[in-house]
Scaffold this active site. Structure first.
Site, PDB file in Angstrom:
ATOM      1  N   SER A  56       3.855  -7.290 -25.457  1.00 31.48           N
ATOM      2  CA  SER A  56       5.207  -6.753 -25.672  1.00 31.48           C
ATOM      3  C   SER A  56       5.478  -5.690 -24.617  1.00 31.48           C
ATOM      4  O   SER A  56       5.425  -4.492 -24.893  1.00 31.48           O
ATOM      5  CB  SER A  56       5.308  -6.125 -27.068  1.00 31.48           C
ATOM      6  OG  SER A  56       5.083  -7.079 -28.078  1.00 31.48           O
ATOM      7  N   GLU A  57       5.765  -6.144 -23.412  1.00 28.63           N
ATOM      8  CA  GLU A  57       5.917  -5.173 -22.316  1.00 28.63           C
ATOM      9  C   GLU A  57       7.038  -4.184 -22.583  1.00 28.63           C
ATOM     10  O   GLU A  57       6.918  -2.995 -22.260  1.00 28.63           O
ATOM     11  CB  GLU A  57       6.165  -5.911 -20.988  1.00 28.63           C
ATOM     12  CG  GLU A  57       4.947  -6.625 -20.415  1.00 28.63           C
ATOM     13  CD  GLU A  57       4.692  -7.994 -21.036  1.00 28.63           C
ATOM     14  OE1 GLU A  57       5.510  -8.436 -21.885  1.00 28.63           O
ATOM     15  OE2 GLU A  57       3.685  -8.644 -20.685  1.00 28.63           O
ATOM     16  N   GLN A  79      -0.651  -5.411 -16.749  1.00 29.62           N
ATOM     17  CA  GLN A  79      -1.542  -6.555 -16.487  1.00 29.62           C
ATOM     18  C   GLN A  79      -1.196  -7.235 -15.163  1.00 29.62           C
ATOM     19  O   GLN A  79      -2.055  -7.377 -14.310  1.00 29.62           O
ATOM     20  CB  GLN A  79      -1.566  -7.554 -17.635  1.00 29.62           C
ATOM     21  CG  GLN A  79      -2.758  -8.498 -17.524  1.00 29.62           C
ATOM     22  CD  GLN A  79      -3.114  -9.165 -18.833  1.00 29.62           C
ATOM     23  OE1 GLN A  79      -2.686 -10.263 -19.101  1.00 29.62           O
ATOM     24  NE2 GLN A  79      -3.917  -8.494 -19.642  1.00 29.62           N
ATOM     25  N   PHE A  80       0.027  -7.685 -15.012  1.00 31.58           N
ATOM     26  CA  PHE A  80       0.523  -8.168 -13.720  1.00 31.58           C
ATOM     27  C   PHE A  80       1.905  -7.559 -13.498  1.00 31.58           C
ATOM     28  O   PHE A  80       2.716  -7.533 -14.430  1.00 31.58           O
ATOM     29  CB  PHE A  80       0.636  -9.695 -13.698  1.00 31.58           C
ATOM     30  CG  PHE A  80      -0.696 -10.399 -13.602  1.00 31.58           C
ATOM     31  CD1 PHE A  80      -1.210 -10.789 -12.365  1.00 31.58           C
ATOM     32  CD2 PHE A  80      -1.435 -10.658 -14.740  1.00 31.58           C
ATOM     33  CE1 PHE A  80      -2.440 -11.421 -12.273  1.00 31.58           C
ATOM     34  CE2 PHE A  80      -2.668 -11.286 -14.658  1.00 31.58           C
ATOM     35  CZ  PHE A  80      -3.184 -11.677 -13.419  1.00 31.58           C
ATOM     36  N   ALA A  81       2.159  -7.107 -12.271  1.00 32.67           N
ATOM     37  CA  ALA A  81       3.462  -6.511 -11.960  1.00 32.67           C
ATOM     38  C   ALA A  81       4.581  -7.446 -12.384  1.00 32.67           C
ATOM     39  O   ALA A  81       5.632  -7.003 -12.873  1.00 32.67           O
ATOM     40  CB  ALA A  81       3.569  -6.224 -10.463  1.00 32.67           C
ATOM     41  N   ASP A  82       4.341  -8.741 -12.224  1.00 32.24           N
ATOM     42  CA  ASP A  82       5.351  -9.755 -12.556  1.00 32.24           C
ATOM     43  C   ASP A  82       5.866  -9.592 -13.987  1.00 32.24           C
ATOM     44  O   ASP A  82       7.042  -9.817 -14.271  1.00 32.24           O
ATOM     45  CB  ASP A  82       4.764 -11.158 -12.395  1.00 32.24           C
ATOM     46  CG  ASP A  82       3.973 -11.317 -11.114  1.00 32.24           C
ATOM     47  OD1 ASP A  82       3.151 -10.423 -10.808  1.00 32.24           O
ATOM     48  OD2 ASP A  82       4.164 -12.334 -10.422  1.00 32.24           O
ATOM     49  N   HIS A 124       2.126 -14.404 -10.839  1.00 33.99           N
ATOM     50  CA  HIS A 124       1.018 -13.439 -10.851  1.00 33.99           C
ATOM     51  C   HIS A 124       0.839 -12.838  -9.467  1.00 33.99           C
ATOM     52  O   HIS A 124      -0.280 -12.488  -9.085  1.00 33.99           O
ATOM     53  CB  HIS A 124      -0.287 -14.105 -11.298  1.00 33.99           C
ATOM     54  CG  HIS A 124      -0.280 -14.579 -12.717  1.00 33.99           C
ATOM     55  ND1 HIS A 124       0.345 -15.728 -13.120  1.00 33.99           N
ATOM     56  CD2 HIS A 124      -0.826 -14.043 -13.840  1.00 33.99           C
ATOM     57  CE1 HIS A 124       0.180 -15.894 -14.425  1.00 33.99           C
ATOM     58  NE2 HIS A 124      -0.525 -14.884 -14.888  1.00 33.99           N
TER      59      HIS A 124
END
Lengths: 320, 342
Positions: A56-57, A79-82, A124
């Site tokens: 849940s960004e 976790q990943f900038a994306d 990613h």
């Protein structure tokens, strides 16, 4: 030897030890230690202060904002900038506006594991520094060295504003240093990573190393490139860039992110508007191709700038 | 500054229900008078930007604001004037923000319902619905880290906000962390112009609580007695460690979405139904019927509200407006990192 990734982990360990206001929150970061192990063993060492989040960004960043209002210093991992695009609203509309609107600062750190690695593909691999830099109210840092990864993360914890910490995944394991630094340039200051008289190459993050390799290649041909590592892209240290261009008369801006707008465009706009008379040739820039980041290494290696394409661009610039 | 409601927590608890009801009514009345006044100023061209009224939702809002106490957190939404007053917002914060006074809490940088005093527990909403839920969660997580026990965080949402990803992420996060969050969802039948059958497909929004593993409560939002009991009860359950509480209150929005909107699309049948009752009138009649206040008292309360609001408007009108030449055009707190300073 310590890697870029270990430096990020060590900085977080140091922050947890030194400052009771610091806590870490993100997906898989607790007992698992993070997708890249940037928080390895920290949950065990600091029980209750390294928390796994749901996927849940938006809520990860939203909760960090609330905690920061109450005096905490959250460091959240995307976790990943994306995936930070899911949290985009909280970052740009909530965190970035809070101080302006209310006078209450919002000291959060959002760690964005950024940039491409072979095989990572469209979702990613992204470099999103420019889109965050577009919004007022955010500080954007892009460490290119082990030393900066450590010292800039520690300095970020002292900053009263939201910091978007763009750490490059390609450097996580490749880049090593003898030891952690005891002193560092402050955030906001660029660094001349290599001195040269013939042209200025302005870059940041993982592209620094491609640019340094390109400079080495051109040195064999008798050209001396000056390479400027921006270190932070908001603020941009325009003075250091212009001082370098004043010495060399030529500028090439290099970034791994997409070409439309962005950091390289900003650099050239500033050089052209504030240092036009310093230029002996039209300024140049080099970015990735304007497509999603491809999966296969054959394509990925061509999608982003490399030492070879940077060297080729520099030759063009030097011959103008 | 946030004002302190009359009476301490202990006297509040000790007071009998009629006294609570009277106090709730007075906050509702003050909110209605204040909002009517702002509406007039808007129509007279004295207020720029949006005007959003809580007409018909005062009972829900005041019950939320009154259930909270010092140290609690409130993230109100656009129809929460009664709850804001009950939580402690001053009338001049309200008028100065609408007028855009430099000395108001938002200093002309943000306006109307986008105001708050984060350091005093009132979070300033952004326009993106559902976005405040996780921010309240974060405050409650901070309280847990800091060992501050027994605080509650409440936030208000409408039926439309329950369709957002932020609502889902926030409520799920609160449930996972077992936070003392109270979500007060007002189903006022319309999100701007969109009716509920284009918003959700469950029979009743309160069914969603089960899916998140949180307690769900339903209440008739037109009835102050029920609102005080149900919302007050939900806040107490959150405070006593039962985790997040979701209250779904039903009502009908008795205005347009904002005062730029005449709400012509609101179905007449709904207006004529029990949902369309005006909670202020319902509680007014209830006070008289129960003998908790006589007409003379009610009239004096109204005069007092009008006088408070007039004074606050006059105060705001005397305050300086924002001045672009004197404005500090720096968006960040760490000034040494502002471009131009590095």
């Amino acid at each position: 030897m310590i890697t870029y990734l270990e430096a990020i982990r060590e900085a977080q360990a140091h922050a947890l030890a030194a400052d009771p206001r610091v806590y870490l929150y993100g997906q898989d970061i607790a007992t698992f230690g993070g997708a890249f192990k940037a928080t390895k063993n920290l949950a065990q060492a600091y029980p209750g202060r390294v928390l796994d989040s749901p996927i849940s960004e938006d809520a990860i960043v939203g909760s960090a904002i609330g905690a920061a209002i109450e005096g905490m210093r959250p460091i959240v991992e995307m976790q990943f900038a994306d995936f930070s695009t899911v949290a985009f609203n909280q970052i740009v509309n909530q965190a970035a506006t809070l101080h302006w609107r209310t006078g209450v600062p919002c000291p959060i750190i959002v760690r964005l594991p950024s940039g491409g690695t072979p095989g990572s593909g469209p979702f990613h691999s992204q470099s999103l520094e420019a889109i965050y830099a577009h919004y007022p109210g955010l500080i954007i840092v892009t460490p290119a060295t082990v030393e900066d990864a450590y010292s800039m993360l520690l300095e970020s914890i002292t900053i009263e504003d939201p910091v978007i910490f763009c750490e490059h995944k390609y450097l996580y394991y490749h880049l090593k240093a003898e030891s952690l630094p005891s002193e560092a340039l402050p955030i906001g200051k660029a660094r001349v990573a290599r001195q040269g008289r013939d042209a200025t190459v302005v870059t940041y993050s993982a592209m620094l190393h491609e640019c340094l390799a390109a400079a080495e290649e051109l040195a064999a041909e008798g050209w001396e490139l000056e390479v400027v590592d921006l270190r932070s892209i908001k603020p941009i240290d325009t003075d250091t860039v212009l001082a370098s261009v004043a010495r060399t008369g030529r500028v090439l801006a290099v970034g791994e992110a997409w070409p439309w707008g962005g950091v390289t465009a900003e650099i050239l706009a500033r050089v052209a508007s504030e240092g036009f008379n310093l230029l002996d040739a039209p300024p140049m820039r080099l970015n990735s191709k304007d497509t999603p980041v491809p999966f296969h290494p054959n394509l990925w290696g061509t999608h982003r700038p490399t030492a070879q394409t940077i060297a080729a661009a520099a030759r063009t610039l030097l011959n103008k | 500054m946030l004002q302190k409601p009359e009476g301490s927590d202990s006297t509040q608890r000790a007071a009998n229900f009629s006294e609570t009801y009277r106090r709730a009514y007075r906050w509702m009345l003050l909110a209605r008078v204040a909002e009517d006044k702002i509406r007039s100023l808007f129509l007279g061209g004295k207020v720029t930007g949006g005007v959003f009224l809580g007409k018909g939702q005062e009972a829900i809002s005041v019950a939320t604001g009154m259930a909270l106490r010092d140290g609690d957190i409130f993230a109100p939404l656009i129809r929460d004037q009664a709850g804001r007053f009950a939580f402690g917002e001053s009338v001049v914060d309200f008028t100065m923000t609408y007028i855009g006074s430099r000395s108001g809490p938002m200093r002309g940088r943000d306006g109307n319902i986008h105001r708050g005093r984060p350091r005093e527990g009132m979070l300033p909403m952004i326009s993106h619905l559902g976005a405040m839920v996780s921010v309240v969660n974060g405050v409650l997580m901070a309280h847990r880290f800091q060992g501050r026990r027994n605080t509650v965080g409440a936030t208000s949402l409408g039926d439309g906000a329950t369709s957002t990803g932020a609502f889902h992420e926030g409520l799920n996060q609160a449930a996972v962390e077992k936070l003392p969050l109270v979500l007060v969802v007002t189903n006022n039948q319309y999100a701007y112009s969109t009716p509920t059958d284009r918003q959700f497909a469950c029979a009743d929004l309160v069914e969603k609580a089960v899916g998140y593993g949180v307690d769900g409560h339903s209440v008739d939002g037109t009835d102050l007695t029920s609102c005080l009991k149900v919302i007050g009860g939900a806040v107490e359950r959150a405070r006593n460690g039962f985790g997040p509480q979701m209250v779904v209150a039903t009502s009908l929005r008795l205005s347009g979405h904002g005062e730029h909107d005449d709400g012509h699309y609101v179905l007449p049948d709904l207006k004529d139904s029990a949902l369309g009752r005006d909670c202020l009138q319902v509680s007014h009649s209830h006070l008289l019927k129960e003998g908790w206040a006589d007409q003379e008292t009610l009239d004096s309360w109204k005069r007092d509200s009008i006088s408070q609001v007039d004074e606050a408007v006059a105060h705001a009108m005397r305050e300086p407006l924002p001045d672009p030449a004197r404005e500090d055009w720096c968006a960040i707190a760490s000034r040494h990192l502002a471009e131009g300073n590095v």
